[in-house]
Design an enzyme around this catalytic site. Structure first.
Site, PDB file in Angstrom:
ATOM      1  N   ARG A 123       0.805  -1.233   0.000  1.00  0.00           N
ATOM      2  CA  ARG A 123       0.000   0.000   0.000  1.00  0.00           C
ATOM      3  C   ARG A 123       0.833   1.276   0.000  1.00  0.00           C
ATOM      4  O   ARG A 123       0.405   2.333   0.447  1.00  0.00           O
ATOM      5  CB  ARG A 123      -0.985   0.036   1.169  1.00  0.00           C
ATOM      6  N   LYS A 145       2.021  11.459 -11.423  1.00  0.00           N
ATOM      7  CA  LYS A 145       1.210  10.491 -12.177  1.00  0.00           C
ATOM      8  C   LYS A 145       2.052   9.258 -12.439  1.00  0.00           C
ATOM      9  O   LYS A 145       3.163   9.350 -12.945  1.00  0.00           O
ATOM     10  CB  LYS A 145       0.766  11.085 -13.510  1.00  0.00           C
ATOM     11  N   GLU A 187       7.746  18.296 -25.010  1.00  0.00           N
ATOM     12  CA  GLU A 187       6.954  18.571 -23.798  1.00  0.00           C
ATOM     13  C   GLU A 187       7.288  19.952 -23.213  1.00  0.00           C
ATOM     14  O   GLU A 187       6.462  20.555 -22.532  1.00  0.00           O
ATOM     15  CB  GLU A 187       7.144  17.479 -22.739  1.00  0.00           C
ATOM     16  N   LYS A 229       5.276  23.184 -14.429  1.00  0.00           N
ATOM     17  CA  LYS A 229       4.447  22.051 -14.012  1.00  0.00           C
ATOM     18  C   LYS A 229       4.050  22.184 -12.548  1.00  0.00           C
ATOM     19  O   LYS A 229       2.906  21.919 -12.172  1.00  0.00           O
ATOM     20  CB  LYS A 229       5.165  20.729 -14.276  1.00  0.00           C
ATOM     21  N   GLU A 239      -6.158  16.350 -10.654  1.00  0.00           N
ATOM     22  CA  GLU A 239      -6.822  16.605 -11.942  1.00  0.00           C
ATOM     23  C   GLU A 239      -8.347  16.637 -11.821  1.00  0.00           C
ATOM     24  O   GLU A 239      -9.064  15.846 -12.420  1.00  0.00           O
ATOM     25  CB  GLU A 239      -6.394  15.541 -12.964  1.00  0.00           C
ATOM     26  N   ARG A 245      -4.693  20.799 -14.073  1.00  0.00           N
ATOM     27  CA  ARG A 245      -3.827  19.782 -14.648  1.00  0.00           C
ATOM     28  C   ARG A 245      -4.238  19.309 -16.018  1.00  0.00           C
ATOM     29  O   ARG A 245      -3.412  18.929 -16.844  1.00  0.00           O
ATOM     30  CB  ARG A 245      -3.887  18.555 -13.725  1.00  0.00           C
ATOM     31  N   ASN A 249      -2.603  18.208 -20.755  1.00  0.00           N
ATOM     32  CA  ASN A 249      -2.872  17.215 -21.792  1.00  0.00           C
ATOM     33  C   ASN A 249      -3.033  17.819 -23.177  1.00  0.00           C
ATOM     34  O   ASN A 249      -3.504  17.142 -24.092  1.00  0.00           O
ATOM     35  CB  ASN A 249      -4.116  16.406 -21.424  1.00  0.00           C
ATOM     36  N   HIS A 252      -2.523  15.752 -26.254  1.00  0.00           N
ATOM     37  CA  HIS A 252      -2.327  14.370 -25.813  1.00  0.00           C
ATOM     38  C   HIS A 252      -3.424  13.404 -26.232  1.00  0.00           C
ATOM     39  O   HIS A 252      -3.150  12.217 -26.421  1.00  0.00           O
ATOM     40  CB  HIS A 252      -2.134  14.309 -24.300  1.00  0.00           C
ATOM     41  N   HIS A 256      -2.055  10.403 -28.001  1.00  0.00           N
ATOM     42  CA  HIS A 256      -2.222   9.019 -27.537  1.00  0.00           C
ATOM     43  C   HIS A 256      -2.829   8.141 -28.623  1.00  0.00           C
ATOM     44  O   HIS A 256      -2.531   6.956 -28.736  1.00  0.00           O
ATOM     45  CB  HIS A 256      -3.096   8.971 -26.279  1.00  0.00           C
ATOM     46  N   HIS A 270       6.494   9.033 -27.591  1.00  0.00           N
ATOM     47  CA  HIS A 270       5.470   9.836 -26.922  1.00  0.00           C
ATOM     48  C   HIS A 270       5.607  11.329 -27.274  1.00  0.00           C
ATOM     49  O   HIS A 270       4.645  11.976 -27.669  1.00  0.00           O
ATOM     50  CB  HIS A 270       5.529   9.624 -25.407  1.00  0.00           C
TER      51      HIS A 270
END
Ligand code: NAD
Ligand code: ZN
Length: 368
Positions: A123, A145, A187, A229, A239, A245, A249, A252, A256, A270
């Site tokens: 955990r 993330k 990026e 960031k 988010e 946040r 994207n 993205h 993606h 990417h």
């Protein structure tokens, strides 16, 4: 070996991003000053381990921290449920304890998979990011993330889990292939396009120095991108805010989609997908009358000057617009069945919208 320290402050936690040339040598002492640990697990991909693992383990020895190493294969395919199972089994079989940190040494693939393993094993065990690609130094190692891909799409299983410290050594980029460097650079430009015109202008002026791996400009670029960031995630760690946040994207959803078609075997990286995805969004917004054509032109101009893809037709592989549309519908950013897009009114002016129709997208994809 000047070290720049950028604090990341979130509501429940804070940590520092250390940036500089040849600072991997200081990782051991840095870690032992932060956490009183005797042992760590290092997760690295085979490429990175061959190049930079020794520097890290020497510095751990220096700080009298013992370590165990778990090697993973390089490449986007490694971010899978299968490898997650292998890594977590290894950690448990080798006796990881609640306070034993996991160090991710490598790019975004290593960071995302290791971070998810750290978030979920027992955990949650302490997590340390030592990013070795430009992409991971400017983006993926900061912000928390973590996750893995599934056959349905990228990053669909994961967790928000912040590191204890990030150590970004620009000298490790000396061994990074230039195509990977350029992908990471995308990026940084993206950050400028989102809400920082000055950063975009800085990129137009000095981008070429980054591509030449100038250590001074690299350090500045990483600092600027991480500061950007940090500012965005500060008020929206999980988010939940459409002006937070989410904006990260930009490019993205389309990116993606391109990666789903071309990414898993390395035909598209990417960052390359992000560059093309941003160009597509600017073109779409110009078509929709939202963004001046001159801004779209400038964006395309800059990505192409760096050698990043800017149109679908310019790619070596032919893509079907209807396949791309199918992937697009599986994106995470879907709300009530409609895709949440980040749109632009110009460079540095982004907003979210669900008003893009399937027809707009289809037209964009077949025309481009
Ligand atoms: P990567 O981790 O696959 O690294 C790229 C390649 O470079 C690999 O082959 C690796 O072995 C090699 N490499 C790494 N460091 C090297 C070095 N110093 N010298 C020589 N070779 C080196 O890819 P990446 O571009 O770093 O990361 C991409 C991943 O990051 C994607 O899966 C993307 O989804 C994810 N990502 C995550 C976030 C986030 O917030 N978590 C943000 C952006 C991207
Ligand atoms: Zn990205």
């Amino acid at each position: 070996n000047q070290m720049h320290i950028l604090p990341i402050k979130l509501s429940n936690t804070s940590y520092n991003v250390h940036i500089g040339s040849h600072i991997l040598q200081q990782a051991g002492p840095l870690i032992s000053s932060l956490l009183s640990v005797k042992k760590v697990f290092i997760i690295a991909d085979e490429n990175v381990a061959a190049l930079h693992l020794n520097t890290l383990t020497d510095s751990l020895n220096l700080a009298q921290i013992s370590y165990e190493t778990i090697l993973i294969p390089p490449g986007e395919n490694t971010k899978s449920i299968h490898n997650y199972e292998i890594v977590t089994n290894q950690l448990l079989e080798r006796g990881i304890e609640r306070k034993t940190p996991i160090i991710a040494l490598g790019g975004g693939v290593t960071g995302d998979l290791s971070g998810f393993a750290a978030a979920t094993t027992l955990r949650g065990v302490p997590f340390i990011q030592i990013p070795t690609t430009l992409l991971s130094q400017v983006d993926s190692s900061v912000g928390g993330k973590t996750g893995i891909n599934t056959p349905t799409g990228k990053n669909l299983i994961g967790a928000f889990y912040q590191p204890e410290i990030v150590i970004a050594d620009t000298h490790t980029l000396d061994t990074l292939p230039i195509r990977e460097l350029k992908a990471g650079y995308a990026e940084i430009v993206k950050a400028g396009l989102i809400d920082d015109v000055e950063l975009f202008e800085w990129c137009e002026k000095y981008g070429q120095y980054i591509i030449q791996k100038d250590q001074k400009y690299l350090t500045t670029a990483i600092e600027k991108a991480c500061a950007f960031k940090a500012r965005i995630i500060k008020n929206d760690e999980y988010e939940q805010n459409s002006k937070g946040r989410n904006l990260l994207n930009l490019g993205h959803s389309l990116g993606h989609t391109l990666e789903a078609e071309l990414g898993y075997d390395g035909r598209m990286l990417h960052g390359e997908a992000v560059a093309l995805g941003c160009c597509l969004i600017f073109k779409l917004c110009t078509k929709m009358g939202l963004c001046p054509e001159s801004d779209t032109h400038r964006v395309i101009q800059h990505f192409s000057a760096i050698g990043l893809p800017t149109s679908i037709k310019g790619l070596p592989t032919k893509l079907s617009a209807s396949n791309l549309l199918t992937h697009l519908k599986h994106d995470k950013k879907v709300k009530d069945g409609k895709i949440l897009f980040i749109l632009v009114n110009g460079i540095g002016k982004t907003f979210t919208s669900q008003e893009v129709t399937e027809n707009d997208l289809y037209q964009l994809l077949i025309d481009d």
